[in-house]
Enzyme design. Sequence first.
Site, PDB file in Angstrom:
ATOM      1  CG  HIS A   1      -1.987   1.001   1.223  1.00 54.08           C
ATOM      2  ND1 HIS A   1      -1.798   2.305   1.580  1.00 54.08           N
ATOM      3  CD2 HIS A   1      -3.287   0.885   0.854  1.00 54.08           C
ATOM      4  CE1 HIS A   1      -2.949   2.962   1.444  1.00 54.08           C
ATOM      5  NE2 HIS A   1      -3.861   2.129   1.004  1.00 54.08           N
TER       6      HIS A   1
ATOM      7  CG  ASP B   1      -8.893  -3.151  -1.800  1.00 50.53           C
ATOM      8  OD1 ASP B   1     -10.097  -3.003  -1.551  1.00 50.53           O
ATOM      9  OD2 ASP B   1      -8.123  -2.206  -2.005  1.00 50.53           O
TER      10      ASP B   1
END
Lengths: 378, 378
Positions: B262, B315
């Site tokens: 991320h 996710d």
Amino acid sequence: MTTDKIDIHRGLADVYFDRTESSFIDGKEGTLLYRGYNIHDLAEKSTFEETSYLLIHGKLPTRSELDAFDVDLRSSRAIPDQVVEIIRAIKDSHPMDVLRTATSALSSFDPDAGDNSPEATLRKGLRLTSQVPTIVTTHYAIRDGREPVAPRNDLSHAANFLYMFKGEECDEDTNQLMDKDFILHAEHGSNASSFTARVVVGTNADIHGAITAGIAALSGPSHGGAAEGVMKMALEIGEPENAAQYVKDVLARRDRVMGFGHRVYRAEDPRARHLKAGVKRLSEEMGQPKWYAILEAVIEAMKPYARRGIHVNVDFFAGVIYYLNGIPEDLFVPIFAIGRMPGWVLQVLEQQENNILLRPRLAYVGPEEQAYVPIADR
Amino acid sequence: MTTDKIDIHRGLADVYFDRTESSFIDGKEGTLLYRGYNIHDLAEKSTFEETSYLLIHGKLPTRSELDAFDVDLRSSRAIPDQVVEIIRAIKDSHPMDVLRTATSALSSFDPDAGDNSPEATLRKGLRLTSQVPTIVTTHYAIRDGREPVAPRNDLSHAANFLYMFKGEECDEDTNQLMDKDFILHAEHGSNASSFTARVVVGTNADIHGAITAGIAALSGPSHGGAAEGVMKMALEIGEPENAAQYVKDVLARRDRVMGFGHRVYRAEDPRARHLKAGVKRLSEEMGQPKWYAILEAVIEAMKPYARRGIHVNVDFFAGVIYYLNGIPEDLFVPIFAIGRMPGWVLQVLEQQENNILLRPRLAYVGPEEQAYVPIADR
């Protein structure tokens, strides 16, 4: 939480986020180059089509390159019936809201939808450049209760726009002035709408999304609203002899005089002078010389402030040109969008070429960690 | 032109553009606070409605405040017939393109259109929060050739979304998992879509424009596409015993393993764990435990890389939850958008409160001033 040690760049004003080969702006000197070419040369010698080619392809076209480019532009002016129906469904909205929705909807009918390659992005960008004027004039006709005027492919970009707007061809002088206006609005570095388009492209979203977002940003009065503001001011002033007092009053209540000052330019906005002569000629031709006289009187009254770097910007003269052509005020920003299309396409293509997610930070100044209290105990 | 002396902040990665009271993200520690409240408390104890109130109003609501807020949300779920017709006209497009166009079109029917005050912006933001799930499920029904399922106002936000999607009520566990998923996606500082929304608001454009632009940014695979990518990966892997080899192959060709890493988090994404148990339960309940097993095997294979700060993100588990609920892959990003709505509304309101044009710069590296050569001489 403390942010004492964090440098905050509010507005990102002097932060450079990337390199560009698009345009060079020297705010102190009042210089603007598109792809290395001076805006003065382009405004005086080029056409919107040629300048669009220059912006998008990075070089001035040969005759045959320009002809091929223009054929592409001319053949893409129509918009699908379904988009006309969408415009009809939202016809009572502000034209910028209609332009945003219709531009977004066009993605659904584009033969290159879903293809995010540079080639497809270029094709989609050119198509949008051709279609945006048709959206604007289609909405204008529909909200007036008239049938939209279909585009013609035997006219230049500017002449066809005026033809679709008025339902009849304009004279060559008027077409050329519109063409020049489009050239002067075509590109301006990382202005807020182009920057928005780049942020959207940064996530690898497509050009329809990027330009829809750019239109959303342009709809804000701090970005695209100046031409409308200047025209409202000119109408309020009413006669040239009222201008000095009007300016005095505005400044006394610490308001801004519209059409003066620019986030980037501290010298004269180099685009402004090219519309000045056009306003003079047009207002005389139309037997309404007072509009030019009012603008001149405002400039005169503002002269003491020029030393502080407050000069007229490109929108100072644009509004009166639109007004004298019978264009209603709420179409002024859509016309800015028509002009800006090639710049947005260029910025999207350049961002794609060396893409990166644009994700700056926010410094947290809210409360430290809070205990979650059940709702019954609040 | 030379840019030697200019600091270029590509991606604006560590540039702070403003202060915020929205959320606190500590990427090193893996901490996420919404308005000072830890995401772990909110994921375990709160509801999407309560978290939305917290985000938008800055404090946890009392029972009566929450009830009033929820009445507002429940009463705004329907979308105008004209917007349903617009969705019908573009039904073959990607659901994110449909969501972008329909959200933009909703501005034309909003009773507060044209009012940019904080109060009107809040009302419009809440309405959009309620309407976005209806857009998504309306489009889903129409493209499948079914009549859209009208929203119900006796269900929670998450339960009503699943009801509109499936045409029947889900069990409480499933509703709660969806609710949790929305909470975990609700806000994340100046991510690319929220930043886009802020740039649009920076020109004093309205919230419909800002959120339309945010949706455009979210549609890019680098922003909202991870859940879809993870599910595609899980389907490609097929069986848990293939996971190790799959990961090895992906890394050997220097590709990314989806759902890991991320831009902000170097530690575990604190949101990830809250969906993990849900995936386990759901995949067992559905008699398809292999999906959870595949994800576990991928995590195991990636363990050597955890030291370098590459961990699962939110996710990683979300996609399988959607998949097991029968949600097609191209609706995964629209579901992210449904969850992110209160965060976008908060970011828009906070930007408006202390507004400034967001206009960074580009460093020009193109050619020096060029002589304009007439077209006949090129």
